[in-house]
Motif scaffolding. Structure first.
Motif, PDB file in Angstrom:
ATOM      1  N   ILE A  11       0.860  -1.175   0.000  1.00  0.00           N
ATOM      2  CA  ILE A  11       0.000   0.000   0.000  1.00  0.00           C
ATOM      3  C   ILE A  11       0.899   1.228   0.000  1.00  0.00           C
ATOM      4  CG2 ILE A  11      -0.166  -0.002   2.535  1.00  0.00           C
ATOM      5  CD1 ILE A  11      -3.029   1.079   2.223  1.00  0.00           C
ATOM      6  N   LEU A  13       0.540   4.994   1.013  1.00  0.00           N
ATOM      7  CA  LEU A  13      -0.229   6.094   1.589  1.00  0.00           C
ATOM      8  C   LEU A  13       0.330   7.454   1.178  1.00  0.00           C
ATOM      9  CD1 LEU A  13      -0.833   4.668   5.174  1.00  0.00           C
ATOM     10  CD2 LEU A  13      -2.411   4.676   3.238  1.00  0.00           C
ATOM     11  N   GLN A 165     -13.571  -3.425   6.322  1.00  0.00           N
ATOM     12  CA  GLN A 165     -12.858  -3.499   5.050  1.00  0.00           C
ATOM     13  C   GLN A 165     -13.797  -3.307   3.865  1.00  0.00           C
ATOM     14  OE1 GLN A 165     -10.794  -7.267   5.056  1.00  0.00           O
ATOM     15  NE2 GLN A 165      -9.441  -6.692   6.734  1.00  0.00           N
ATOM     16  N   SER A 190      -4.849   1.705   6.583  1.00  0.00           N
ATOM     17  CA  SER A 190      -4.817   0.762   5.461  1.00  0.00           C
ATOM     18  C   SER A 190      -6.177   0.556   4.815  1.00  0.00           C
ATOM     19  CB  SER A 190      -4.271  -0.589   5.933  1.00  0.00           C
ATOM     20  OG  SER A 190      -5.131  -1.149   6.924  1.00  0.00           O
ATOM     21  N   LYS A 191      -7.219   1.174   5.334  1.00  0.00           N
ATOM     22  CA  LYS A 191      -8.570   0.930   4.805  1.00  0.00           C
ATOM     23  C   LYS A 191      -8.829   1.753   3.539  1.00  0.00           C
ATOM     24  CE  LYS A 191      -9.219  -1.565   8.472  1.00  0.00           C
ATOM     25  NZ  LYS A 191      -8.960  -3.008   8.410  1.00  0.00           N
ATOM     26  N   TYR A 351      -3.798  -0.692  -4.400  1.00  0.00           N
ATOM     27  CA  TYR A 351      -4.208   0.612  -3.885  1.00  0.00           C
ATOM     28  C   TYR A 351      -4.513   1.482  -5.090  1.00  0.00           C
ATOM     29  CZ  TYR A 351       0.854   1.017  -4.619  1.00  0.00           C
ATOM     30  OH  TYR A 351       2.122   0.949  -5.140  1.00  0.00           O
TER      31      TYR A 351
END
Length: 379
Positions: A11, A13, A165, A190-191, A351
């Motif tokens: 992921i 961010l 999730q 992480s959602k 992602y």
């Protein structure tokens, strides 16, 4: 096997932040200008906006997904002596929250296609002490809600959705979280909809559940400094709500990007000796995680890491085999599907800002590994 040229993270961010940097800074500045750091106008606005997104009448912002589960159960009146039917294959907050209210989790195995509760097993788990079904929409796939709701109606059970999730996931046109009696969300980084830290929300169409959850998240207060319930400090920070309001405006576009990337994975991994994610008909899978199954999961994961491709295992141990949740009612072998999934699942990078070229590289490495495993002499 292709040599690692760049790391492909599970992921990213930072890429999300770069897209929204100016808007996030403006949102943070609004909070500092009002100094409403705990609850306040930003939280109230986000509660209204996210509840509407889920198709629910009420939203109660809290400090974590675990807190949302705890408050949903308590607001619904579930407590000592009650049983809650759930799954052993989930993040353990699902089961921890049942213990928080003094109730007893009763496990049903999962469907090997969807990783969600096997609806054919639910009725056999019902006893006179059963009060609720706490289902999990795992990895972004909505559980098969029609049979769950039918069973709940016939047996007078509540339906609580762990949608941590599943922001924006749909089942036959209805949004996850707004289908059952209460829905519980996490905004962990992480959602699909992620705070800059922790956050969560309870959504519901029941005004009494909303009133109780709203009071319980703020020490059980009815009026300032006058608690009428023994509540908790589960309040959502204003900064998190302000940031989440910015990201909520992008959620649909990000979700469609995830779905397009998942479709690329599906196409490029076709024909390989692994099991790709399955999407229920008439549902909208939002791919919080793109999780495959492989009989050679651990060697595959090691080789991917060597090639600079980050992966994760969600989750390596079913709940009933964790020391913290050991229960004399359950032993190894009782939930064979959950146990097999724990041995075989592997989450690949996914992602919204992942590039098509990166998906191709991940799949190329997997295909090379699979070919080498099939013909060891070629190595």
């Amino acid at each position: 096997m292709p040599v690692a040229s760049e790391t492909i993270p599970l992921i990213d961010l930072a890429a999300q932040y770069r897209e929204l940097q100016d808007e996030i800074h403006a949102a943070v500045a609004r909070v500092f200008e009002t100094s409403q750091f705990v609850l306040g106008k930003e939280v109230a606005a986000f509660e209204e906006e996210f509840a509407a997104y889920c198709g629910a009448a009420h939203g109660i912002g809290v400090n974590s997904g675990a807190s949302s589960l705890h408050l949903a159960l308590q607001a619904a009146g579930i407590g000592p002596g009650d049983e809650v039917i759930t799954v052993p294959f989930t993040f353990y907050a699902t089961v921890a929250a049942i213990h928080y209210v003094g109730a007893t989790p009763v496990f049903a195995d999962i469907d090997p296609r969807t990783f969600n509760i096997d609806t054919s097993q639910i009725e056999s788990k019902i006893t006179p002490r059963s009060r609720a079904i706490l289902l999990v929409h795992l990895y972004g796939q909505a559980a098969d809600m029609d049979p769950i709701l039918d069973i709940a109606r016939r047996h007078n059970l509540l339906v609580i959705e762990d949608a941590a999730q599943a922001h924006g996931a749909e089942y036959k046109g209805r949004r996850a979280g707004g289908i059952g009696d209460l829905g519980c969300f996490s905004f962990y980084p992480s959602k699909n909809l992620a705070a800059a830290g922790e956050g969560g929300m309870v959504v519901t169409n029941n005004p009494e559940y909303a009133r109780l959850a709203r009071s319980l998240r703020n020490w059980g207060e009815k009026d300032k400094y006058l608690p009428v319930l023994r509540g908790y400090n589960y309040r959502m920070p204003g900064l998190q709500a302000a940031i989440l309001r910015v990201k909520l405006q992008r959620l649909e576009a990000w979700t469609e990007a995830r779905r397009a990337l998942a479709a690329q994975y599906d196409r490029l991994l076709d024909g390989l000796p692994l099991i790709r994610p399955y999407a229920l008909p008439d549902s909208r899978h939002v791919y919080c995680l793109y999780t495959i199954r492989s009989a050679r999961r651990d060697p595959l994961r090691s080789r991917l890491e060597e090639a600079g491709i980050q992966t994760a295992v969600h989750y390596p141990h079913p709940i009933h085999l964790m020391p913290a949740y050991a229960d004399p009612r359950y032993k190894e072998g009782d939930f064979p599907v959950a146990e097999e999934c724990a041995r075989s699942v592997l989450s690949l990078p996914l992602y919204p800002h992942l590039q098509t070229e990166q998906v191709h590289r991940v799949c190329e490495v997997i295909r090379t590994i699979s070919n080498q495993q099939a013909t060891p002499s070629s190595r």
